[in-house]
Design a protein around this motif. Sequence first.
Motif, PDB file in Angstrom:
ATOM      1  N   ASN A 207      11.590  11.347 -13.042  1.00  0.00           N
ATOM      2  CA  ASN A 207      10.822  11.761 -11.925  1.00  0.00           C
ATOM      3  C   ASN A 207       9.547  10.810 -12.077  1.00  0.00           C
ATOM      4  OD1 ASN A 207      12.304  13.587 -10.817  1.00  0.00           O
ATOM      5  ND2 ASN A 207      11.693  15.165 -11.903  1.00  0.00           N
ATOM      6  N   GLY A 208       9.085  10.209 -10.861  1.00  0.00           N
ATOM      7  CA  GLY A 208       7.614   9.601 -10.943  1.00  0.00           C
ATOM      8  C   GLY A 208       7.987   8.101 -11.099  1.00  0.00           C
ATOM      9  N   SER A 209       9.449   7.409 -11.238  1.00  0.00           N
ATOM     10  CA  SER A 209       9.450   6.180 -11.170  1.00  0.00           C
ATOM     11  C   SER A 209       8.920   5.587  -9.825  1.00  0.00           C
ATOM     12  CB  SER A 209      10.975   5.938 -11.173  1.00  0.00           C
ATOM     13  OG  SER A 209      11.678   6.619 -12.386  1.00  0.00           O
ATOM     14  N   VAL A 210       8.349   4.366 -10.113  1.00  0.00           N
ATOM     15  CA  VAL A 210       7.853   3.813  -8.764  1.00  0.00           C
ATOM     16  C   VAL A 210       9.252   2.992  -8.092  1.00  0.00           C
ATOM     17  CG1 VAL A 210       6.553   1.743  -8.084  1.00  0.00           C
ATOM     18  CG2 VAL A 210       5.564   3.116  -9.557  1.00  0.00           C
TER      19      VAL A 210
ATOM     20  N   ILE B  33       0.602  -1.333   0.067  1.00  0.00           N
ATOM     21  CA  ILE B  33       0.062  -0.047   0.028  1.00  0.00           C
ATOM     22  C   ILE B  33       0.870   1.300  -0.069  1.00  0.00           C
ATOM     23  CG2 ILE B  33      -2.062  -1.060   1.029  1.00  0.00           C
ATOM     24  CD1 ILE B  33      -1.069   0.160   3.871  1.00  0.00           C
ATOM     25  N   ILE B  34       2.088   0.997   0.255  1.00  0.00           N
ATOM     26  CA  ILE B  34       3.058   2.253   0.136  1.00  0.00           C
ATOM     27  C   ILE B  34       3.594   2.276  -1.325  1.00  0.00           C
ATOM     28  CG2 ILE B  34       5.427   3.138   0.948  1.00  0.00           C
ATOM     29  CD1 ILE B  34       3.995   2.436   3.502  1.00  0.00           C
ATOM     30  N   ASP B  35       3.351   3.871  -1.621  1.00  0.00           N
ATOM     31  CA  ASP B  35       3.775   3.949  -3.040  1.00  0.00           C
ATOM     32  C   ASP B  35       4.688   5.088  -2.935  1.00  0.00           C
ATOM     33  OD1 ASP B  35       3.796   5.065  -5.731  1.00  0.00           O
ATOM     34  OD2 ASP B  35       1.731   4.806  -6.110  1.00  0.00           O
ATOM     35  N   LEU B  36       6.082   4.494  -3.193  1.00  0.00           N
ATOM     36  CA  LEU B  36       7.403   5.480  -3.219  1.00  0.00           C
ATOM     37  C   LEU B  36       7.522   5.756  -4.466  1.00  0.00           C
ATOM     38  CD1 LEU B  36       9.548   3.465  -0.653  1.00  0.00           C
ATOM     39  CD2 LEU B  36       8.160   5.420  -0.165  1.00  0.00           C
ATOM     40  N   ARG B  37       7.867   7.195  -4.747  1.00  0.00           N
ATOM     41  CA  ARG B  37       8.273   7.665  -6.178  1.00  0.00           C
ATOM     42  C   ARG B  37       9.487   8.475  -6.093  1.00  0.00           C
ATOM     43  NH1 ARG B  37       4.039   6.877 -10.164  1.00  0.00           N
ATOM     44  NH2 ARG B  37       2.628   5.623  -8.996  1.00  0.00           N
ATOM     45  N   THR B  38      10.088   8.472  -7.405  1.00  0.00           N
ATOM     46  CA  THR B  38      11.224   9.588  -7.549  1.00  0.00           C
ATOM     47  C   THR B  38      10.819  10.757  -7.795  1.00  0.00           C
ATOM     48  OG1 THR B  38      11.574   8.933  -9.879  1.00  0.00           O
ATOM     49  CG2 THR B  38      12.769   7.544  -8.317  1.00  0.00           C
TER      50      THR B  38
ATOM     51  N   LEU C 105      13.479  10.721  -2.917  1.00  0.00           N
ATOM     52  CA  LEU C 105      12.199   9.661  -3.015  1.00  0.00           C
ATOM     53  C   LEU C 105      11.196  10.379  -2.121  1.00  0.00           C
ATOM     54  CD1 LEU C 105      13.932   6.259  -2.179  1.00  0.00           C
ATOM     55  CD2 LEU C 105      13.488   7.613  -4.434  1.00  0.00           C
ATOM     56  N   VAL C 106       9.834  10.069  -2.578  1.00  0.00           N
ATOM     57  CA  VAL C 106       8.892  10.454  -1.900  1.00  0.00           C
ATOM     58  C   VAL C 106       7.722   9.668  -1.575  1.00  0.00           C
ATOM     59  CG1 VAL C 106       6.849  12.201  -2.205  1.00  0.00           C
ATOM     60  CG2 VAL C 106       9.050  13.046  -2.790  1.00  0.00           C
ATOM     61  N   LEU C 107       7.135   9.656  -0.425  1.00  0.00           N
ATOM     62  CA  LEU C 107       6.239   8.765  -0.056  1.00  0.00           C
ATOM     63  C   LEU C 107       4.754   9.657  -0.676  1.00  0.00           C
ATOM     64  CD1 LEU C 107       4.427   6.268   1.172  1.00  0.00           C
ATOM     65  CD2 LEU C 107       4.883   7.578   3.437  1.00  0.00           C
ATOM     66  N   ALA C 108       4.487   9.083  -1.618  1.00  0.00           N
ATOM     67  CA  ALA C 108       3.368   9.759  -2.734  1.00  0.00           C
ATOM     68  C   ALA C 108       1.988   9.585  -2.327  1.00  0.00           C
ATOM     69  CB  ALA C 108       3.833   9.590  -4.071  1.00  0.00           C
ATOM     70  N   ASN C 109       1.687   8.436  -1.698  1.00  0.00           N
ATOM     71  CA  ASN C 109       0.123   8.220  -1.415  1.00  0.00           C
ATOM     72  C   ASN C 109      -0.082   8.526   0.057  1.00  0.00           C
ATOM     73  OD1 ASN C 109       1.531   5.795  -0.541  1.00  0.00           O
ATOM     74  ND2 ASN C 109      -0.098   4.705  -0.870  1.00  0.00           N
ATOM     75  N   LEU C 110       0.640   9.276   0.750  1.00  0.00           N
ATOM     76  CA  LEU C 110       0.189   9.521   2.069  1.00  0.00           C
ATOM     77  C   LEU C 110      -0.671  10.597   2.248  1.00  0.00           C
ATOM     78  CD1 LEU C 110       1.403   9.106   4.954  1.00  0.00           C
ATOM     79  CD2 LEU C 110       2.839  11.206   4.676  1.00  0.00           C
ATOM     80  N   ALA C 111      -1.670  10.382   3.025  1.00  0.00           N
ATOM     81  CA  ALA C 111      -2.720  11.368   3.155  1.00  0.00           C
ATOM     82  C   ALA C 111      -2.495  12.835   3.349  1.00  0.00           C
ATOM     83  CB  ALA C 111      -3.615  10.907   4.436  1.00  0.00           C
ATOM     84  N   PRO C 112      -2.892  13.526   2.870  1.00  0.00           N
ATOM     85  CA  PRO C 112      -2.604  15.186   3.045  1.00  0.00           C
ATOM     86  C   PRO C 112      -2.862  15.624   4.314  1.00  0.00           C
ATOM     87  CG  PRO C 112      -4.226  14.563   1.140  1.00  0.00           C
ATOM     88  CD  PRO C 112      -4.146  13.483   1.970  1.00  0.00           C
ATOM     89  N   ARG C 113      -1.988  16.494   4.596  1.00  0.00           N
ATOM     90  CA  ARG C 113      -2.285  16.872   6.001  1.00  0.00           C
ATOM     91  C   ARG C 113      -1.726  18.287   6.142  1.00  0.00           C
ATOM     92  NH1 ARG C 113      -1.373  14.687  11.992  1.00  0.00           N
ATOM     93  NH2 ARG C 113      -0.454  16.540  13.054  1.00  0.00           N
ATOM     94  N   LYS C 114      -2.451  19.172   7.032  1.00  0.00           N
ATOM     95  CA  LYS C 114      -2.433  20.350   7.224  1.00  0.00           C
ATOM     96  C   LYS C 114      -1.411  20.665   8.007  1.00  0.00           C
ATOM     97  CE  LYS C 114      -5.633  23.938   5.586  1.00  0.00           C
ATOM     98  NZ  LYS C 114      -6.912  24.734   5.815  1.00  0.00           N
ATOM     99  N   MET C 115      -0.487  21.645   7.792  1.00  0.00           N
ATOM    100  CA  MET C 115       0.424  22.220   8.976  1.00  0.00           C
ATOM    101  C   MET C 115       0.680  23.527   8.621  1.00  0.00           C
ATOM    102  SD  MET C 115       3.309  19.034   9.108  1.00  0.00           S
ATOM    103  CE  MET C 115       3.559  19.003   7.364  1.00  0.00           C
ATOM    104  N   MET C 116       0.675  24.299   9.834  1.00  0.00           N
ATOM    105  CA  MET C 116       0.982  25.644   9.678  1.00  0.00           C
ATOM    106  C   MET C 116       0.046  26.533   8.736  1.00  0.00           C
ATOM    107  SD  MET C 116       3.541  26.151  11.958  1.00  0.00           S
ATOM    108  CE  MET C 116       4.078  27.463  12.041  1.00  0.00           C
TER     109      MET C 116
END
Length: 719
Positions: A714-717, A621-626, A674-685
């Motif tokens: 960019n965008g590679s899985v 379920i973890i979607d990591l992308r470049t 690398l980015v965890l791309a499917n993380l739920a959005p979160r508001k900060m500040m």
Amino acid sequence: MLDKKRFLVTSALPYANGPLHIGHLAGAYLSADIFVRYLRLMDKEVAFICGADEHGAAITMRAKKEGISPREIIDKYDAQFRDSFEKMRISFDIFHRTSSELHHRTAQEMFMDLYKKGEFVEQSTAQYYDTEAEQFLADRYIIGTCPKCTNLDAYGDQCEKCGSTLSPDELLPPIRSTLSQSTPEKRTTSHWYLPLDKYEGMLREYIEKGELNGRFHHDASAWKAHVIGQCKSWLDGGLVPRAMTRDLDWGIDVPQELPNSAGKKLYVWFDAPIGYISATKQWAADQQKDWKDYWQSEDCGLIHFVGKDNIVFHCLIFPAMLKAHGDYILPVNVPANQFLNLEGQKISTSRNWAVWIHEYVASYPDRIDELRYNMVKNMPETRDSEFTWKGFQESSNTELVNNLANFVNRVMVLTNKYYDGVMPKYEQLLTFKASDNAEDEASFKDELELISEKVEEYCLCIEKYDFRGAMKTVMEISSLGNQLLQFNEPWKLIKTDPLIVEACMSAAVQYVAVLSVLCRPFLPDTADRMRKMLNLEPITEEGELKELRRKLSVFEALVPKTHKIGEPEHLFTRIPDEMIALEMEKLQSTLDMNTSTNLAKGEKTAFTALSATATYDDFSIIDLRTATILAAEQMPKSDKLLKLTVDLGFEQRTILSGIAKHFSPEEIIGKQILVLANLAPRKMMGIESNGMVLMAENAEGKLSFVSPPEGWMNGSVVK
RNA sequence: GGCGCGGUAGCUCAGCUGGUUAGAGCGCAUGAUUCAUAAUCAUGAGGUCGGCGGUUCAAGCCCGCCUCGCGCUACCA
């Protein structure tokens, strides 16, 4: 300041899940011990209270980790605490335990009293509940992913990897219970809150003016600036109701007669300070005294010695509890100390950067007073201070050996040599060179008068909690003694004016006698040995200083004519370079162990333990992308956040990342990551973050980007 | 970011409600001395009191801004 009939002095209860180090000693124990010994020397009634704080989830967790029961943990540390304190000669009247039956009863009674008075507000909140273990989960029992360092095993109250403070709601999935490893669900539970906001006005008067119920309570100007400052900061921020109960399994039960009390325990911070009360009860029972004379009598001055991390609990929350109850007195002072650093770094238990008391007393059982002396000298009374082994060696050798011990020794040697140790029948009116000025003449009486002034200065210092200042006057008296000998040169004068030498040496012996009493609060062992050398009765801390002041005020000799003194003995031995080298080596090896340089050598390292096994499904379920960082800027009003714009190939996003302390915006633009791309959005500040930047953290807490090779799309899985 | 506490000689620290040439201990230099664990005593050299501006007859101490350290707090997907 000594206007109270009796005193109740407490030292912060050490938490029974780790050993004591010099920072603890300097913070809450040594200063309290000095103060208490002083009070006793002044013939004041005093109870010196402490004990082990033995509840809370951290202890259960530690027990689990070590594979033993919580009871075994607390027994182990209770024994170690007692041993350490005894060997450091911290003179508690009682060292109690919050696991005792008496304490449980006392805490529950306090809770019921407040409950019956309607002081609590019951409130419901949604909290994690383990359906398999059938109980609500304390913060410590919840494990999830740390939002800060992505450690998969962060606790609900704190991530042990990055040290940040958390709340269970901040944890990221997968969230699980340590009890059953199952995924907990949120359920509603109710707790009893103490509405601190209700006491805001009262606390403000108490802290700012030193008034209680509109009447004078204590001199607010005598409190340390940082203590008042910290309290005001909390008051100005507005106090909020604080839960006094928790869903825990290691602690004191909420009285079972209350509805919804099943499985609930008293909050450790409700329980712990009541430990002072229960300990007093036990002590009073042992001594056939009435504990209420101490806790519920205006004749008694309550003083809490704590470290700066405990200020608000002792100055605001505990007083609010006591006030809510109504029958109790409030502290007249909380002389909190700041922190002690070690060789340029903060003391850290987890990094093993400390001087452990149990190790010190085991290695150097004959150097207790040396450590006490150096702690006083560097006591963090108004700001953080620093302990160094080199400084320790220097202060011991130059001040204790060269000044104090040497002075005592030369007086003893000369008196034994000239008079066979029997105090001469000197002539009162004969004069010799004054100890404070070689140009002036002084008689025996003049010298007593001079000492007397110093003694008064000493008392004044201690009564305003200036222990360093008091210790300094002790050393000044010793210096004056050295000058007295130097100016008069009895070793020469004995050949020409033996009568003058009699008067002069008699005065010198009085110096030693005074020192034997004044040393007592700081260097109890040394004081004992001085008494023995002088052949005076041992100090029992029953008004000796008061008596000494009386004698000085009427110019009565402390060591009378014809008294036979004992043999000279060295009070201190030099601290050899080898001891310092050994200790420095010990610290250095700790340092090496903590840095990555040793990882390669395969020595004992600080690798974080591997997290629980994940299935492929967990991972899928973890979607990591470049991705590539297109833009970066500092988030306004934030110390830690950078606002990044990243290119995922198929889209651009805003991601907030807590790396501002590690990277400047300029240096990371263009960086591939690398980015965890499917993380739920979160508001900060106020800004929404969409994803998370992956970072690698080394043992020192330094961060590094995890990057694909340069030029990678960019965008590679990532899988 | 907000709040709190600090930033004084090479080192560790004092400086009370603003008032003569800013202090102590250690270290350093010179001299004296020997009863003492190479101890003691005297004298001296060291500071634009974190930086800038302001109030005042007068500021290390009061006010403003900046900077650094520590703590609390927000924040760290």
